[in-house]
Motif scaffolding. Structure first.
Motif, mmCIF file in Angstrom:
data_model
loop_
_atom_site.group_PDB
_atom_site.id
_atom_site.type_symbol
_atom_site.label_atom_id
_atom_site.label_comp_id
_atom_site.label_asym_id
_atom_site.label_seq_id
_atom_site.Cartn_x
_atom_site.Cartn_y
_atom_site.Cartn_z
ATOM 1 N N ARG A 138 52.612 18.065 14.667
ATOM 2 C CA ARG A 138 53.316 17.755 13.415
ATOM 3 C C ARG A 138 52.389 17.437 12.247
ATOM 4 N NH1 ARG A 138 57.041 12.981 13.933
ATOM 5 N NH2 ARG A 138 57.597 13.695 11.839
ATOM 6 N N ILE A 139 51.079 17.477 12.444
ATOM 7 C CA ILE A 139 50.152 16.992 11.430
ATOM 8 C C ILE A 139 49.428 18.152 10.739
ATOM 9 C CG2 ILE A 139 48.107 15.563 11.014
ATOM 10 C CD1 ILE A 139 50.658 13.982 11.755
ATOM 11 N N ASP A 140 49.379 18.092 9.399
ATOM 12 C CA ASP A 140 48.629 19.051 8.581
ATOM 13 C C ASP A 140 47.498 18.311 7.876
ATOM 14 O OD1 ASP A 140 50.419 21.177 9.087
ATOM 15 O OD2 ASP A 140 51.711 20.571 7.418
ATOM 16 N N LEU A 141 46.377 18.995 7.706
ATOM 17 C CA LEU A 141 45.244 18.430 6.981
ATOM 18 C C LEU A 141 44.931 19.305 5.777
ATOM 19 C CD1 LEU A 141 42.897 16.544 6.478
ATOM 20 C CD2 LEU A 141 41.651 17.637 8.374
ATOM 21 N N GLY A 142 45.456 18.903 4.619
ATOM 22 C CA GLY A 142 45.150 19.585 3.370
ATOM 23 C C GLY A 142 43.962 18.907 2.706
ATOM 24 N N LEU A 143 43.008 19.702 2.224
ATOM 25 C CA LEU A 143 41.746 19.171 1.700
ATOM 26 C C LEU A 143 41.515 19.609 0.265
ATOM 27 C CD1 LEU A 143 39.539 20.038 4.798
ATOM 28 C CD2 LEU A 143 40.275 17.738 4.132
ATOM 29 N N GLY A 144 41.099 18.648 -0.570
ATOM 30 C CA GLY A 144 40.719 18.942 -1.941
ATOM 31 C C GLY A 144 39.268 18.588 -2.181
ATOM 32 N N ARG A 145 38.708 19.120 -3.263
ATOM 33 C CA ARG A 145 37.296 18.864 -3.572
ATOM 34 C C ARG A 145 37.106 17.976 -4.790
ATOM 35 N NH1 ARG A 145 35.849 23.014 -7.583
ATOM 36 N NH2 ARG A 145 33.612 22.636 -7.258
ATOM 37 N N ALA A 146 38.188 17.618 -5.481
ATOM 38 C CA ALA A 146 38.102 16.685 -6.604
ATOM 39 C C ALA A 146 38.110 15.250 -6.075
ATOM 40 C CB ALA A 146 39.275 16.917 -7.559
ATOM 41 N N PRO A 147 37.697 14.278 -6.882
ATOM 42 C CA PRO A 147 37.686 12.894 -6.397
ATOM 43 C C PRO A 147 39.062 12.241 -6.329
ATOM 44 C CG PRO A 147 36.894 12.982 -8.660
ATOM 45 C CD PRO A 147 37.062 14.406 -8.207
ATOM 46 N N GLY A 148 40.041 12.753 -7.090
ATOM 47 C CA GLY A 148 41.350 12.111 -7.104
ATOM 48 C C GLY A 148 41.335 10.794 -7.842
ATOM 49 N N THR A 149 40.355 10.642 -8.747
ATOM 50 C CA THR A 149 40.217 9.393 -9.483
ATOM 51 C C THR A 149 39.181 9.599 -10.582
ATOM 52 O OG1 THR A 149 39.857 7.004 -9.243
ATOM 53 C CG2 THR A 149 38.419 8.454 -7.953
ATOM 54 N N ASP A 150 38.811 8.510 -11.252
ATOM 55 C CA ASP A 150 37.762 8.564 -12.268
ATOM 56 C C ASP A 150 36.382 8.484 -11.611
ATOM 57 O OD1 ASP A 150 36.782 5.515 -12.425
ATOM 58 O OD2 ASP A 150 38.954 5.560 -12.154
ATOM 59 N N GLN A 151 35.341 8.779 -12.380
ATOM 60 C CA GLN A 151 33.993 8.852 -11.814
ATOM 61 C C GLN A 151 33.480 7.498 -11.328
ATOM 62 O OE1 GLN A 151 32.183 11.593 -11.036
ATOM 63 N NE2 GLN A 151 34.095 12.633 -11.600
ATOM 64 N N LEU A 152 33.816 6.420 -12.029
ATOM 65 C CA LEU A 152 33.370 5.094 -11.608
ATOM 66 C C LEU A 152 33.963 4.732 -10.255
ATOM 67 C CD1 LEU A 152 31.627 2.728 -12.597
ATOM 68 C CD2 LEU A 152 33.713 1.698 -13.533
ATOM 69 N N THR A 153 35.254 5.022 -10.074
ATOM 70 C CA THR A 153 35.904 4.747 -8.795
ATOM 71 C C THR A 153 35.348 5.661 -7.704
ATOM 72 O OG1 THR A 153 37.908 4.126 -10.007
ATOM 73 C CG2 THR A 153 38.130 4.510 -7.647
ATOM 74 N N ALA A 154 35.056 6.911 -8.061
ATOM 75 C CA ALA A 154 34.464 7.838 -7.086
ATOM 76 C C ALA A 154 33.132 7.300 -6.572
ATOM 77 C CB ALA A 154 34.274 9.215 -7.722
ATOM 78 N N GLN A 155 32.343 6.708 -7.459
ATOM 79 C CA GLN A 155 31.069 6.121 -7.033
ATOM 80 C C GLN A 155 31.306 4.953 -6.081
ATOM 81 O OE1 GLN A 155 28.633 5.171 -10.443
ATOM 82 N NE2 GLN A 155 28.874 7.214 -11.310
ATOM 83 N N ALA A 156 32.339 4.162 -6.352
ATOM 84 C CA ALA A 156 32.652 3.039 -5.466
ATOM 85 C C ALA A 156 33.090 3.533 -4.093
ATOM 86 C CB ALA A 156 33.746 2.174 -6.092
ATOM 87 N N LEU A 157 33.827 4.628 -4.056
ATOM 88 C CA LEU A 157 34.274 5.201 -2.785
ATOM 89 C C LEU A 157 33.107 5.772 -1.995
ATOM 90 C CD1 LEU A 157 37.425 7.097 -4.066
ATOM 91 C CD2 LEU A 157 37.463 5.370 -2.272
ATOM 92 N N ARG A 158 32.190 6.421 -2.679
ATOM 93 C CA ARG A 158 31.138 7.188 -2.009
ATOM 94 C C ARG A 158 29.861 6.372 -1.793
ATOM 95 N NH1 ARG A 158 32.301 12.595 -5.725
ATOM 96 N NH2 ARG A 158 34.394 12.932 -4.928
ATOM 97 N N ARG A 159 29.805 5.157 -2.371
ATOM 98 C CA ARG A 159 28.678 4.245 -2.158
ATOM 99 C C ARG A 159 27.336 4.910 -2.428
ATOM 100 N NH1 ARG A 159 30.663 0.003 -3.258
ATOM 101 N NH2 ARG A 159 28.853 -1.075 -2.375
ATOM 102 N N GLY A 160 27.248 5.536 -3.598
ATOM 103 C CA GLY A 160 25.974 6.097 -4.015
ATOM 104 C C GLY A 160 25.760 7.543 -3.638
ATOM 105 N N ARG A 161 26.599 8.083 -2.760
ATOM 106 C CA ARG A 161 26.459 9.493 -2.396
ATOM 107 C C ARG A 161 27.064 10.348 -3.500
ATOM 108 N NH1 ARG A 161 29.856 13.092 -0.638
ATOM 109 N NH2 ARG A 161 29.093 14.933 0.439
ATOM 110 N N ARG A 162 26.227 11.077 -4.201
ATOM 111 C CA ARG A 162 26.703 11.862 -5.344
ATOM 112 C C ARG A 162 27.243 13.215 -4.881
ATOM 113 N NH1 ARG A 162 25.575 10.011 -10.266
ATOM 114 N NH2 ARG A 162 24.151 8.255 -10.475
#
Length: 340
Positions: free
Chosen positions: A110-134
């Motif tokens: 019953r499970i689907d895995l849809g994947l996107g390549r955008a951050p789904g947020t602003d750049q500052l929040t993306a940095q917080a999510l990725r912990r320095g991984r650009r």
């Protein structure tokens, strides 16, 4: 590619839920509404129920996407549940494999895995999510290869691959999501199903679909291309009521333009009192594929859209403030898709 297209009754309809937090509401309210809508969609015959990853947005509650997917799957029984999508560059591929391996183990088939390549947020929040991984999204193919190898070790490049437990050996459909040509071409080359975001990027629709279909290579996952189109649909008893309800959607995108993080707003009588002519034109570009109206209007516009795009599946999203009106909108669409 054949010029033939499927009729409304021949293609599956699915749901994209952004778990909206409305003015005066809370995330808990949003989650209760999500479960209610999912159960409603299951009874109405919808094919999938997807939730989307967004962060630092006070009007969308589905930030912990795999958690809410599990909650929806637990409270339904047959409808497929998945992500529309998980933003792959925000996460270590191993974590996603383990999360979705867990979901598939709990709710098999019953499970689907849809994947996107955008951050789904602003750049500052993306940095917080990725912990320095650009990541600017250009490494998406490599991240995708790593993720797919956790499910299928035959795809691994290492002699002693790390195992995703649970995850390894499970057959979880992977979809690529896109609003431009990058993921469309990649999905075609890999023989994966593709979902295009016509609900906010309508001008790129036909070009992306052409890329996907021209580059499609049959794979173990898929013999023929399968394109699902995301669409804003607001259906009501009359065109006038639908246009009134759709002003909540307009306000949400207007607030995004203005960097105003307000929750989903109640509908208003006159949007001209809120937007400038320039803002109106910008929103018409972004929301131009939206289908808004009575049953007859929605049916006609859906038929036109399917004829133009040759869509294999439609994924409906409806940012409607009043939950009962939102349920009713999905009922009207279901009436159309189930019509003999």
């Amino acid at each position: 590619m054949s010029s033939e297209y499927k009729t409304l009754q021949e293609i599956p309809f699915s749901v994209l839920d952004l778990a909206p937090i409305i003015e005066g509401g809370t995330p808990r309210d949003a989650f209760k509404n999500t479960v209610d809508l999912a159960q409603h969609a299951e009874k109405l015959g919808y094919n999938r129920y997807w939730l989307a990853e967004h962060h630092n947005m006070p009007f969308i509650a589905s930030s912990a996407t795999s958690v809410i997917i599990g909650h929806v799957a637990e409270n339904t029984s047959t409808i497929r549940v998945g992500s529309g999508g998980i933003m792959l560059p925000n996460h270590a591929p191993l974590i996603i494999a383990e999360h979705f391996g867990t979901l598939e183990s709990l709710y098999p088939g019953r499970i689907d895995l849809g994947l996107g390549r955008a951050p789904g947020t602003d750049q500052l929040t993306a940095q917080a999510l990725r912990r320095g991984r650009r990541s600017d999204g250009q490494d998406f193919p490599q991240l995708l290869q790593e993720l797919r190898a956790y499910f299928d070790p035959a795809l691994a490049v290492s002699e002693k691959p790390i195992r995703a437990v649970p995850g390894q050996g499970l057959d979880i459909p992977i979809w690529l999501l896109g609003s431009s040509g990058f993921s469309a071409q990649l999905a075609g080359q890999l023989g994966l199903p593709f979902s295009f975001a016509s609900h906010f990027s309508p001008n790129n629709t036909l070009a992306a679909l052409d890329l996907y279909r021209r580059h499609f290579q049959p794979s173990e996952a898929l013999e023929q291309p399968h394109a699902m189109m995301g669409l804003n649909v607001v259906a009501a008893e009359t065109d006038e009521e639908a246009e009134y309800l759709a002003t909540s959607l307009y306000q949400q995108f207007l607030n995004l333009i203005r960097n105003d993080e307000a929750p989903l707003q109640p509908p208003v009588d006159n949007m001209d009192e809120l937007w400038s002519p320039h803002e109106h034109a910008a929103l018409q570009q972004q929301l131009g594929a939206s289908i808004i109206g009575s049953r007859e209007t929605v049916k006609r516009k859906l038929e036109e859209f399917i004829e133009e795009t040759k869509a294999d599946e439609i994924m409906v999203t409806s940012q409607i403030y009043d939950h009962k009106k939102r349920l009713r909108s999905f009922e009207i669409v279901a009436d159309i898709m189930n019509e003999n």
